[in-house]
Design an enzyme around this catalytic site. Sequence first.
Site, short mmCIF file in Angstrom:
data_model
loop_
_atom_site.label_atom_id
_atom_site.label_comp_id
_atom_site.label_asym_id
_atom_site.label_seq_id
_atom_site.Cartn_x
_atom_site.Cartn_y
_atom_site.Cartn_z
N GLU A 288 0.89 -1.17 0.00
CA GLU A 288 0.00 0.00 0.00
C GLU A 288 0.92 1.21 0.00
OE1 GLU A 288 -3.23 0.10 -0.18
OE2 GLU A 288 -3.80 -1.97 0.21
N CYS B 47 -2.45 9.07 2.70
CA CYS B 47 -2.15 8.61 1.35
C CYS B 47 -3.29 8.93 0.40
CB CYS B 47 -1.88 7.12 1.36
SG CYS B 47 -3.22 6.21 2.11
P1 NAD Z 1 7.90 5.34 4.88
O1 NAD Z 1 7.94 4.58 3.62
O2 NAD Z 1 9.00 6.27 5.19
O3 NAD Z 1 7.85 4.34 6.12
C1 NAD Z 1 6.87 3.34 6.24
C2 NAD Z 1 7.37 2.26 7.15
O4 NAD Z 1 8.52 1.64 6.57
C3 NAD Z 1 7.82 2.74 8.53
O5 NAD Z 1 7.52 1.73 9.48
C4 NAD Z 1 9.31 2.89 8.36
O6 NAD Z 1 10.00 2.80 9.58
C5 NAD Z 1 9.61 1.70 7.47
N1 NAD Z 1 10.83 1.80 6.68
C6 NAD Z 1 11.39 2.92 6.16
N2 NAD Z 1 12.51 2.58 5.45
C7 NAD Z 1 12.62 1.23 5.53
C8 NAD Z 1 13.55 0.28 5.01
N3 NAD Z 1 14.59 0.66 4.26
N4 NAD Z 1 13.36 -1.02 5.28
C9 NAD Z 1 12.32 -1.42 6.03
N5 NAD Z 1 11.40 -0.59 6.56
C10 NAD Z 1 11.55 0.73 6.31
O7 NAD Z 1 6.49 6.06 4.91
P2 NAD Z 1 5.89 6.99 6.04
O8 NAD Z 1 6.58 8.31 5.96
O9 NAD Z 1 5.85 6.29 7.36
O10 NAD Z 1 4.37 7.12 5.55
C11 NAD Z 1 4.01 8.01 4.55
C12 NAD Z 1 3.87 7.28 3.22
O11 NAD Z 1 3.00 6.18 3.37
C13 NAD Z 1 3.23 8.15 2.18
O12 NAD Z 1 3.87 7.93 0.94
C14 NAD Z 1 1.80 7.63 2.12
O13 NAD Z 1 1.14 7.86 0.91
C15 NAD Z 1 2.00 6.19 2.37
N6 NAD Z 1 0.78 5.57 2.85
C16 NAD Z 1 0.11 4.74 2.01
C17 NAD Z 1 -1.08 4.17 2.43
C18 NAD Z 1 -1.84 3.26 1.53
O14 NAD Z 1 -2.70 2.55 2.01
N7 NAD Z 1 -1.56 3.22 0.24
C19 NAD Z 1 -1.58 4.43 3.70
C20 NAD Z 1 -0.86 5.30 4.54
C21 NAD Z 1 0.33 5.85 4.10
#
Ligand code: NAD
Length: 496
Positions: A268, A302
Amino acid sequence: MTTVHLAARSQTLPVDVPTGVLVGGDWSPASGGGTFEVHDPATGDVLIEVADGTPDDGLAALAAADDALPAWRATAPRERAEVLRTVFDRVIARTDEFAAVITAEGGKPLAEAAAEVAYGAEYVRWYSEQAVRVGGVVRTAPSGANHQMVLRRGVGPALLITPWNFPLAMATRKIAPALAAGCTVVVKPAGLTPLTTSLFAEVVREVLAERGLPTGVVNVVPTSSSSALVEPLLADPRLRKLSFTGSTEVGRVLLRGAAEGVLRTSMELGGNAPFLVFDDADVAAAVEGAVAAKMRNAGQTCVAANRFLVHEAVAEEFSAGLAAAFEKLVVGPGSRPGTTVGPLIEARAVDRVEEVVAQAVDGGARVAVGGGRPDRTALPGHFYAPTVLTGVDPAARAVREEIFGPVAPVVTFASEDEGLALANSTEFGLVAYAYTRDVGRVMRVAEGIESGMLGVNRGMVSDASAPFGGVKQSGLGREGGEAGIEEYLESVYVAL
Ligand code: NAD
């Protein structure tokens, strides 16, 4: 457990939040003894310190999930359903506590946090109802020579990685269908907001323990070093499933990591939602829907409307209406009564929004309202004023990138085809919104739009009973609805 005193709806509430690592039913400090800080985005102050999970903790959590798998898979679907239903009841009964924690670590206004509790808990109720409806197939083979049976079973231990913007709902959307399907899980919550997810996991742990079920079904490992923790898990053959919600950038990295073990994946990812207002729209309703679609969690969702694509005949009326509506919003700490827009999650998020707005203005955009940080003496946290930009160049960063802040760029179009083409001119495809009173146009947009979801004359689409997810680079798979549990099931075809 650490007791924290948090602002809640009508008073300050003492809440016991788990601050450790949950492995096999026990909360403990991280194996390395380290901790990391969780901050209040409304002030920037440290709220609490949380165990900083290490790769060893991650592997111990996976071992616990793997150990619990046979017993959990063998647990009757009705019993799994009862576990989830009890969890739902307890979360709802503790709405004020959950909302206080969500607001404290994530910043959103308490009323929005309470709405997240209702929304997030609903996934638990929905999948308590789906757990007993998984089914299978028995039929005569087309040749008539034999029978075919298709059994469904949980795929196995699943790693669930969640973002900070909905720390309850993004976790329940994964944990509930996984448990309903008979999977066991390791949850890695976002480092910015680990408390809500841990509090939820504690409710699940309690219910499992009370019913004599294996408590290793749900394990949680907060960490400040996500990739160090996750990489060895992806490489471990005991892991069978990865479900991730977060940015497209990190999603790509994880998909590469998941390729090695040929893991089932659900992704997602990010969005860049177009909000189309056609010339026959009810403009006042479109303004109201735009505020809902843009401003939840201060624009940090998102599904936030990212680009307001408005027919030139109604653009002025819409932009003026939106600017007036944004002016009435009350920016402040989420715990302050009357606040409608809270802070952004961290300082660099505000810096980024400032850059995106400055770049749009350099390219010719006009600031109709907002356009900067509110007075920093009154609001020292990570705040940005609700902003409407008009006359925005479609090539501006504000239009091409996910803004993740309270900024609404307005771009005009002259025909339905042009509007739809603009809407589709992005690598993302999570959700779109369209305002029109023409039923034929609704169908043309529904068929032509490149997104997994479409809100017609409404600014909200999310529902636990509906398939949430994106196309293009917004993701793979669906969460919610009948589809959500499929992500955690595999088929065994038996010829007999
Ligand atoms: P992010 O990608 O920075 O982090 C998401 C998760 O991944 C966190 O738990 C983070 O600690 C982890 N993470 C980060 N780098 C990683 C790596 N290299 N390896 C493993 N895990 C890692 O996103 P965010 O800033 O927490 O959230 C915002 C983003 O999420 C936006 O792009 C938003 O659109 C998206 N989002 C999507 C949905 C959906 O359902 N499509 C819902 C909510 C948020």
